[in-house]
Design an enzyme around this catalytic site. Structure first.
Site, PDB file in Angstrom:
ATOM      1  N   ASN A   1     -11.103  -1.947  -5.492  1.00 61.22           N
ATOM      2  CA  ASN A   1     -10.383  -0.837  -6.146  1.00 61.22           C
ATOM      3  C   ASN A   1     -10.956  -0.883  -7.426  1.00 61.22           C
ATOM      4  OD1 ASN A   1      -7.089  -2.255  -5.085  1.00 61.22           O
ATOM      5  ND2 ASN A   1      -8.288  -0.510  -4.297  1.00 61.22           N
TER       6      ASN A   1
ATOM      7  N   ASP B   1       1.020  -1.146   0.238  1.00 58.88           N
ATOM      8  CA  ASP B   1      -0.035   0.064  -0.095  1.00 58.88           C
ATOM      9  C   ASP B   1       0.839   1.156  -0.099  1.00 58.88           C
ATOM     10  OD1 ASP B   1      -2.485   1.313   0.048  1.00 58.88           O
ATOM     11  OD2 ASP B   1      -2.564   1.358   2.097  1.00 58.88           O
TER      12      ASP B   1
HETATM   13  C1  IPE Z   1      -5.524  -2.549  -0.407  1.00 57.32           C
HETATM   14  O1  IPE Z   1      -5.266  -1.167  -0.419  1.00 57.32           O
HETATM   15  C2  IPE Z   1      -5.497  -3.082  -1.711  1.00 57.32           C
HETATM   16  C3  IPE Z   1      -4.321  -3.359  -2.443  1.00 57.32           C
HETATM   17  C4  IPE Z   1      -3.113  -3.042  -1.962  1.00 57.32           C
HETATM   18  C5  IPE Z   1      -4.249  -3.959  -3.621  1.00 57.32           C
HETATM   19  P1  IPE Z   1      -6.269  -0.255  -0.664  1.00 57.32           P
HETATM   20  O2  IPE Z   1      -5.564   1.206  -0.730  1.00 57.32           O
HETATM   21  O3  IPE Z   1      -7.116  -0.204  -1.622  1.00 57.32           O
HETATM   22  O4  IPE Z   1      -7.185  -0.040   0.738  1.00 57.32           O
HETATM   23  P2  IPE Z   1      -7.653   1.073   1.613  1.00 57.32           P
HETATM   24  O5  IPE Z   1      -8.637   1.964   0.554  1.00 57.32           O
HETATM   25  O6  IPE Z   1      -6.840   1.736   2.228  1.00 57.32           O
HETATM   26  O7  IPE Z   1      -8.404   0.448   2.538  1.00 57.32           O
HETATM   27  C1  IPE Z   2      -1.582   0.108  -3.562  1.00 56.63           C
HETATM   28  O1  IPE Z   2      -1.256   1.577  -3.517  1.00 56.63           O
HETATM   29  C2  IPE Z   2      -1.776  -0.250  -4.792  1.00 56.63           C
HETATM   30  C3  IPE Z   2      -3.134  -0.551  -5.156  1.00 56.63           C
HETATM   31  C4  IPE Z   2      -4.013  -0.604  -4.238  1.00 56.63           C
HETATM   32  C5  IPE Z   2      -3.325  -1.116  -6.636  1.00 56.63           C
HETATM   33  P1  IPE Z   2      -2.615   2.641  -3.547  1.00 56.63           P
HETATM   34  O2  IPE Z   2      -2.971   2.810  -5.132  1.00 56.63           O
HETATM   35  O3  IPE Z   2      -3.555   2.408  -2.634  1.00 56.63           O
HETATM   36  O4  IPE Z   2      -1.834   4.020  -3.081  1.00 56.63           O
HETATM   37  P2  IPE Z   2      -2.552   4.736  -1.588  1.00 56.63           P
HETATM   38  O5  IPE Z   2      -2.733   3.846  -0.685  1.00 56.63           O
HETATM   39  O6  IPE Z   2      -3.557   5.637  -2.216  1.00 56.63           O
HETATM   40  O7  IPE Z   2      -1.192   5.778  -1.482  1.00 56.63           O
HETATM   41 MG    MG Z   3      -4.097   2.474  -0.611  1.00 58.48          MG
END
Ligand code: IPE
Ligand code: IPE
Ligand code: MG
Length: 254
Positions: A81, A33
């Site tokens: 997502n 993340d």
């Molecule tokens: C979890 O991260 C999903 C992945 C890393 C693919 P998110 O960024 O989607 O989760 P939230 O929104 O912070 O809970």
């Molecule tokens: C994790 O990074 C990757 C995916 C969820 C695909 P994020 O895209 O959630 O990045 P932040 O959490 O918004 O910084």
């Molecule tokens: Mg994230």
């Protein structure tokens, strides 16, 4: 730059020496993340964070394999997502395809078995086909397993299992009294894979975000404050050292 590399290497060697090689978690799960925030902080589009995230994953696969870990399960795209702007969703799906095309020969050469966990049905045909062919190509590799969770949601997985069991019970294939944890495990998308001993989440968020709800029941959780694109061997070794300092009681007492 060279000096910095030498000192980073020295720090990694120092940390490696602190690790008990006999107690490396066999299965590590990672919620990668913070890609977007990493990029935004640098004034870059979020996609730059996703690109950098891929090279970090490559490094972490190498490090965990060398340490003797056997299975790495990473969260790449959750069922939630899809709610992101379509440009970001499209970018991510294209990135999966591009990276797999580029890396699959190397993955196979390294004797890594790759598996995609999640509902692949909504993905574009070309992506589905490369996901399936990559799994087929590497299915007999025994050195290391990389599970990539795509369009994965823990609740959806549990509902799927409940549905399968209900159907089997309705058709008379099993009796309701035969429903137990073992049967449940055998219907999970992760069937045959032991539960992760360690869950790492980067970027400081302290939540599971619908990841492996059943499988993480007794995993040790390590939160790294670092955004995924800045995660590296050093941070990974720190997580393992922290894991090794834990007292896993599983509800018992000393
Ligand atoms: C979890 O991260 C999903 C992945 C890393 C693919 P998110 O960024 O989607 O989760 P939230 O929104 O912070 O809970
Ligand atoms: C994790 O990074 C990757 C995916 C969820 C695909 P994020 O895209 O959630 O990045 P932040 O959490 O918004 O910084
Ligand atoms: Mg994230």
């Amino acid at each position: 730059m060279r000096l910095k590399n030498i000192s980073t290497n020295n720090m990694n060697i120092k940390l490696s020496n602190e690790i008990d090689k006999q107690r490396i978690p066999e299965h590590i799960a990672i919620i990668m993340d913070g890609n977007g925030r990493w990029a935004t902080k640098k004034g870059l589009p979020r996609s730059f964070g996703h690109n950098k995230g891929v090279s970090v994953l490559k490094e972490i696969i190498k490090v965990s394999k060398n340490l003797g870990c056997k299975v790495l399960t990473v969260y790449a795209f959750s069922t939630e997502n899809w709610s992101r702007p379509s440009e970001e969703v499209d970018f991510l799906l294209n990135l999966f395809e591009k990276v797999l095309k580029k890396e699959i020969d190397e993955i196979h050469k390294e004797l890594i078995k790759i598996k995609f966990i999640g509902d692949l049905s909504p993905f574009p045909k070309t992506l589905k086909s490369i996901l399936n062919s990559s799994e087929a190509l590497t299915q007999n590799n025994k050195n290391f397993t990389l599970n990539v969770c795509v369009n994965y949601g823990g609740r959806q997985e549990i509902v799927k299992v409940a549905k399968e069991i209900a159907l089997k019970s309705f058709s008379g294939e099993i009796k309701p009294s035969e429903v137990d944890e073992e049967l449940f495990n055998s219907e999970l998308l992760t069937q045959g894979i032991k539960d992760p001993e360690l869950l790492i989440r980067t970027s400081g968020e302290k939540r599971i975000s619908n990841f492996l709800l059943w499988q993480l029941a007794y995993s040790e959780i390590y939160i790294s404050e670092v955004f995924w694109p800045d995660f590296d061997e050093f941070e990974f070794l720190k997580a393992i050292i922290d894991y090794q300092s834990r007292n896993r009681r599983f509800g018992g007492i000393e």
